[in-house]
Design a protein around this motif. Structure first.
Motif, PDB file in Angstrom:
ATOM      1  N   PRO A  33      43.475  44.699  44.381  1.00 20.89           N
ATOM      2  CA  PRO A  33      42.028  44.624  44.181  1.00 20.89           C
ATOM      3  C   PRO A  33      41.566  43.162  44.268  1.00 20.89           C
ATOM      4  N   VAL A  34      40.401  42.959  44.824  1.00 19.34           N
ATOM      5  CA  VAL A  34      39.830  41.620  44.938  1.00 19.34           C
ATOM      6  C   VAL A  34      38.549  41.616  44.114  1.00 19.34           C
ATOM      7  N   ARG A  35      38.541  40.845  43.052  1.00 19.91           N
ATOM      8  CA  ARG A  35      37.378  40.845  42.161  1.00 19.91           C
ATOM      9  C   ARG A  35      36.192  40.174  42.843  1.00 19.91           C
ATOM     10  N   GLU A  36      35.008  40.492  42.377  1.00 17.01           N
ATOM     11  CA  GLU A  36      33.800  39.886  42.919  1.00 17.01           C
ATOM     12  C   GLU A  36      33.883  38.370  42.745  1.00 17.01           C
ATOM     13  N   GLY A  37      33.565  37.643  43.795  1.00 15.26           N
ATOM     14  CA  GLY A  37      33.643  36.192  43.767  1.00 15.26           C
ATOM     15  C   GLY A  37      34.938  35.642  44.329  1.00 15.26           C
ATOM     16  N   ALA A  38      35.935  36.503  44.511  1.00 12.10           N
ATOM     17  CA  ALA A  38      37.208  36.095  45.106  1.00 12.10           C
ATOM     18  C   ALA A  38      37.179  36.444  46.595  1.00 12.10           C
ATOM     19  N   PHE A  39      38.136  35.928  47.333  1.00 16.46           N
ATOM     20  CA  PHE A  39      38.230  36.174  48.764  1.00 16.46           C
ATOM     21  C   PHE A  39      39.519  36.931  49.054  1.00 16.46           C
ATOM     22  N   GLY A  40      39.415  38.005  49.821  1.00 16.56           N
ATOM     23  CA  GLY A  40      40.586  38.767  50.217  1.00 16.56           C
ATOM     24  C   GLY A  40      40.618  38.918  51.727  1.00 16.56           C
ATOM     25  N   TYR A  41      41.768  38.692  52.311  1.00 15.89           N
ATOM     26  CA  TYR A  41      41.938  38.804  53.758  1.00 15.89           C
ATOM     27  C   TYR A  41      43.097  39.742  54.024  1.00 15.89           C
ATOM     28  N   LEU A  42      42.835  40.828  54.736  1.00 15.39           N
ATOM     29  CA  LEU A  42      43.865  41.773  55.130  1.00 15.39           C
ATOM     30  C   LEU A  42      44.194  41.480  56.583  1.00 15.39           C
ATOM     31  N   ALA A  43      45.361  40.922  56.820  1.00 13.21           N
ATOM     32  CA  ALA A  43      45.749  40.490  58.159  1.00 13.21           C
ATOM     33  C   ALA A  43      46.062  41.683  59.053  1.00 13.21           C
ATOM     34  N   ASP A 100      41.277  33.348  44.588  1.00 14.95           N
ATOM     35  CA  ASP A 100      40.254  33.468  43.551  1.00 14.95           C
ATOM     36  C   ASP A 100      39.879  32.063  43.091  1.00 14.95           C
ATOM     37  N   PRO A 101      38.646  31.617  43.395  1.00 22.51           N
ATOM     38  CA  PRO A 101      38.261  30.257  43.036  1.00 22.51           C
ATOM     39  C   PRO A 101      38.117  30.024  41.534  1.00 22.51           C
ATOM     40  N   GLU A 102      38.118  31.080  40.748  1.00 14.81           N
ATOM     41  CA  GLU A 102      38.073  30.924  39.296  1.00 14.81           C
ATOM     42  C   GLU A 102      39.486  31.034  38.749  1.00 14.81           C
ATOM     43  N   GLY A 103      40.202  29.924  38.787  1.00 18.15           N
ATOM     44  CA  GLY A 103      41.590  29.912  38.338  1.00 18.15           C
ATOM     45  C   GLY A 103      41.725  30.201  36.858  1.00 18.15           C
ATOM     46  N   THR A 104      42.908  30.609  36.479  1.00 22.56           N
ATOM     47  CA  THR A 104      43.206  30.902  35.083  1.00 22.56           C
ATOM     48  C   THR A 104      44.071  29.800  34.500  1.00 22.56           C
ATOM     49  N   ALA A 105      44.036  29.664  33.211  1.00 24.82           N
ATOM     50  CA  ALA A 105      44.892  28.723  32.476  1.00 24.82           C
ATOM     51  C   ALA A 105      44.844  27.304  33.035  1.00 24.82           C
ATOM     52  N   GLY A 106      43.645  26.810  33.320  1.00 28.18           N
ATOM     53  CA  GLY A 106      43.506  25.439  33.786  1.00 28.18           C
ATOM     54  C   GLY A 106      43.793  25.240  35.254  1.00 28.18           C
TER      55      GLY A 106
END
Length: 122
Positions: A33-43, A100-106
């Motif tokens: 799953p690709v959350r809203e705001g993230a980018f997903g590319y299916l090659a 996902d441009p909103e990284g986790t844990a810093g």
């Protein structure tokens, strides 16, 4: 299916992000799953085979990094190559790349490469 949480690009001094060891018995599955705001590319299959031939994991493993991060870089490189190897050796399979441009844990951002079953590939 070899599923794992996307790797994190760590930007803190808290230490390296350690990736799980590659699973050689992985099989492609559903796209992540690709959350809203993230980018997903299916090659496409052709793009997957081309990318696998470029051995991007070797590039990641060769990146200069402080000693504390070298093991994490090697593990991430192995993980990328494992997913590409799984996809390229399974008829019709492809890879999915998620950023996902909103990284986790810093982290600056989170990302992952996942083998995807042929029925989901473009």
């Amino acid at each position: 299916m070899a599923l794992a949480a996307p790797a994190a690009a760590d930007t803190t001094d808290a230490g390296p992000v350690t990736e799980p060891a590659p699973q050689e018995t992985a099989v492609p599955g559903e796209p992540m799953p690709v959350r809203e705001g993230a980018f997903g590319y299916l090659a496409t299959r052709d793009a997957t085979l081309w990318l696998a031939g470029q051995r991007p994991g070797n590039v990641v493993k060769a990146l200069p990094a402080p000693p504390d991060y070298q093991d994490a870089n090697r593990a991430l490189g192995e993980r990328i190559d494992s997913e590409l190897r799984t996809a390229s050796t399974t008829p019709g399979a492809c890879v999915q790349i998620v950023v996902d441009p909103e990284g986790t844990a810093g982290a600056l951002f989170d990302y992952g490469v996942f083998a995807v079953d042929a029925q989901y590939c473009p």
